[in-house]
Design a protein around this motif. Sequence first.
Motif, PDB file in Angstrom:
ATOM      1  N   THR A  19      39.491  38.197  35.854  1.00  0.00           N
ATOM      2  CA  THR A  19      38.787  38.501  34.611  1.00  0.00           C
ATOM      3  C   THR A  19      38.235  37.273  33.902  1.00  0.00           C
ATOM      4  O   THR A  19      37.490  37.413  32.941  1.00  0.00           O
ATOM      5  N   GLU A  20      38.584  36.076  34.356  1.00  0.00           N
ATOM      6  CA  GLU A  20      38.148  34.850  33.673  1.00  0.00           C
ATOM      7  C   GLU A  20      37.287  33.993  34.585  1.00  0.00           C
ATOM      8  O   GLU A  20      37.774  33.437  35.578  1.00  0.00           O
ATOM      9  N   ALA A  21      36.004  33.868  34.252  1.00  0.00           N
ATOM     10  CA  ALA A  21      35.053  33.118  35.074  1.00  0.00           C
ATOM     11  C   ALA A  21      35.474  31.661  35.309  1.00  0.00           C
ATOM     12  O   ALA A  21      35.394  31.178  36.444  1.00  0.00           O
ATOM     13  N   PRO A  22      35.929  30.914  34.288  1.00  0.00           N
ATOM     14  CA  PRO A  22      36.312  29.513  34.543  1.00  0.00           C
ATOM     15  C   PRO A  22      37.448  29.377  35.557  1.00  0.00           C
ATOM     16  O   PRO A  22      37.419  28.483  36.410  1.00  0.00           O
ATOM     17  N   LEU A  23      38.445  30.258  35.501  1.00  0.00           N
ATOM     18  CA  LEU A  23      39.555  30.192  36.459  1.00  0.00           C
ATOM     19  C   LEU A  23      39.088  30.543  37.864  1.00  0.00           C
ATOM     20  O   LEU A  23      39.533  29.952  38.853  1.00  0.00           O
ATOM     21  N   LEU A  24      38.163  31.508  37.968  1.00  0.00           N
ATOM     22  CA  LEU A  24      37.614  31.859  39.277  1.00  0.00           C
ATOM     23  C   LEU A  24      36.868  30.679  39.886  1.00  0.00           C
ATOM     24  O   LEU A  24      36.965  30.420  41.083  1.00  0.00           O
ATOM     25  N   ARG A  25      36.111  29.948  39.062  1.00  0.00           N
ATOM     26  CA  ARG A  25      35.371  28.782  39.569  1.00  0.00           C
ATOM     27  C   ARG A  25      36.329  27.718  40.124  1.00  0.00           C
ATOM     28  O   ARG A  25      36.059  27.114  41.166  1.00  0.00           O
ATOM     29  N   LEU A  26      37.441  27.483  39.439  1.00  0.00           N
ATOM     30  CA  LEU A  26      38.430  26.518  39.928  1.00  0.00           C
ATOM     31  C   LEU A  26      39.018  26.966  41.257  1.00  0.00           C
ATOM     32  O   LEU A  26      39.161  26.171  42.191  1.00  0.00           O
ATOM     33  N   SER A  27      39.353  28.228  41.365  1.00  0.00           N
ATOM     34  CA  SER A  27      39.912  28.761  42.613  1.00  0.00           C
ATOM     35  C   SER A  27      38.897  28.691  43.741  1.00  0.00           C
ATOM     36  O   SER A  27      39.256  28.398  44.888  1.00  0.00           O
ATOM     37  N   LEU A  28      37.625  28.964  43.446  1.00  0.00           N
ATOM     38  CA  LEU A  28      36.581  28.901  44.465  1.00  0.00           C
ATOM     39  C   LEU A  28      36.455  27.489  45.032  1.00  0.00           C
ATOM     40  O   LEU A  28      36.256  27.308  46.228  1.00  0.00           O
ATOM     41  N   ASP A  33      34.982  29.190  48.957  1.00  0.00           N
ATOM     42  CA  ASP A  33      34.283  30.469  49.030  1.00  0.00           C
ATOM     43  C   ASP A  33      32.952  30.361  48.308  1.00  0.00           C
ATOM     44  O   ASP A  33      32.771  29.518  47.422  1.00  0.00           O
ATOM     45  N   GLU A  34      32.024  31.247  48.662  1.00  0.00           N
ATOM     46  CA  GLU A  34      30.706  31.235  48.034  1.00  0.00           C
ATOM     47  C   GLU A  34      30.724  31.890  46.660  1.00  0.00           C
ATOM     48  O   GLU A  34      30.043  31.451  45.745  1.00  0.00           O
ATOM     49  N   CYS A  35      31.526  32.963  46.506  1.00  0.00           N
ATOM     50  CA  CYS A  35      31.565  33.648  45.214  1.00  0.00           C
ATOM     51  C   CYS A  35      32.858  34.435  45.072  1.00  0.00           C
ATOM     52  O   CYS A  35      33.570  34.661  46.040  1.00  0.00           O
ATOM     53  N   ALA A  36      33.138  34.827  43.835  1.00  0.00           N
ATOM     54  CA  ALA A  36      34.295  35.662  43.506  1.00  0.00           C
ATOM     55  C   ALA A  36      33.804  36.806  42.633  1.00  0.00           C
ATOM     56  O   ALA A  36      32.767  36.713  41.983  1.00  0.00           O
ATOM     57  N   VAL A  37      34.578  37.882  42.601  1.00  0.00           N
ATOM     58  CA  VAL A  37      34.224  39.060  41.820  1.00  0.00           C
ATOM     59  C   VAL A  37      34.855  38.953  40.436  1.00  0.00           C
ATOM     60  O   VAL A  37      36.079  38.857  40.309  1.00  0.00           O
ATOM     61  N   LEU A  38      34.010  38.940  39.416  1.00  0.00           N
ATOM     62  CA  LEU A  38      34.485  38.972  38.036  1.00  0.00           C
ATOM     63  C   LEU A  38      34.702  40.437  37.678  1.00  0.00           C
ATOM     64  O   LEU A  38      33.835  41.272  37.923  1.00  0.00           O
ATOM     65  N   THR A  39      35.867  40.756  37.138  1.00  0.00           N
ATOM     66  CA  THR A  39      36.148  42.143  36.769  1.00  0.00           C
ATOM     67  C   THR A  39      36.246  42.273  35.253  1.00  0.00           C
ATOM     68  O   THR A  39      36.597  41.321  34.556  1.00  0.00           O
ATOM     69  N   GLY A  40      35.940  43.460  34.782  1.00  0.00           N
ATOM     70  CA  GLY A  40      36.053  43.757  33.363  1.00  0.00           C
ATOM     71  C   GLY A  40      37.464  44.180  33.011  1.00  0.00           C
ATOM     72  O   GLY A  40      38.346  44.254  33.877  1.00  0.00           O
ATOM     73  N   CYS A 148      32.910  41.129  22.479  1.00  0.00           N
ATOM     74  CA  CYS A 148      32.541  42.352  23.180  1.00  0.00           C
ATOM     75  C   CYS A 148      33.121  42.383  24.594  1.00  0.00           C
ATOM     76  O   CYS A 148      34.076  43.090  24.860  1.00  0.00           O
ATOM     77  N   ARG A 149      32.497  41.663  25.511  1.00  0.00           N
ATOM     78  CA  ARG A 149      32.896  41.565  26.911  1.00  0.00           C
ATOM     79  C   ARG A 149      32.886  42.911  27.641  1.00  0.00           C
ATOM     80  O   ARG A 149      33.592  43.102  28.625  1.00  0.00           O
ATOM     81  N   ALA A 150      32.069  43.872  27.183  1.00  0.00           N
ATOM     82  CA  ALA A 150      31.944  45.175  27.844  1.00  0.00           C
ATOM     83  C   ALA A 150      31.136  45.027  29.126  1.00  0.00           C
ATOM     84  O   ALA A 150      30.234  44.201  29.218  1.00  0.00           O
ATOM     85  N   THR A 151      31.458  45.828  30.121  1.00  0.00           N
ATOM     86  CA  THR A 151      30.698  45.848  31.362  1.00  0.00           C
ATOM     87  C   THR A 151      29.527  46.808  31.208  1.00  0.00           C
ATOM     88  O   THR A 151      29.714  47.951  30.800  1.00  0.00           O
ATOM     89  N   ASN A 152      28.330  46.330  31.516  1.00  0.00           N
ATOM     90  CA  ASN A 152      27.101  47.116  31.409  1.00  0.00           C
ATOM     91  C   ASN A 152      26.555  47.381  32.803  1.00  0.00           C
ATOM     92  O   ASN A 152      26.751  46.582  33.719  1.00  0.00           O
TER      93      ASN A 152
END
Length: 178
Positions: A19-28, A33-40, A148-152
Amino acid sequence: MAVRRNVADAMATDFLSGTEAPLLRLSLARRMDECAVLTGRDGEPAGLVGPTGAWPAVVVPDDLAVEALLTDAPVLRALLDGVPAVVVTRGGRPVGVIAAGTVTELLAAELAATGPGNVLGLEVTPPGVPEAPDPSAPLRLRCGVSVCRATNSFPRWPPDTDVECSAGGHLFVPFWAE
């Protein structure tokens, strides 16, 4: 008779999500890996995050036929526009990803296997007849407004005009602009 293959047969199940983009970037960066899935908050895909970029999540259900994926104009347009992968879901939750390169390989194999007069074994749509966007494969993107952080969901990205966030009360801002 040809065997019907679903996208679940082509997906990779070893992928990062969170759920947190900065943490996903560190893990990537550690996994290469090329990308990770950000979830709401709801656990559904809300975008893709890469080491240096971010993209809408192109979402397809795991029981979708490979042929349907390869003829889905919004999916192909998103991949051509640089989205690095398609997110495969079951019950709305991510269960795998299909890299853009894999989609290219699937398309090449299907084109080599089909005969003249049809495309991927499907009837050809007469020229000039537009196809409606497939609502089962929307582009999903988290709003970057901090409160907000709602998924659209969008039929295409970027939208033609400014749009109101699905949560209401403000214009949608993509999460990478936060």
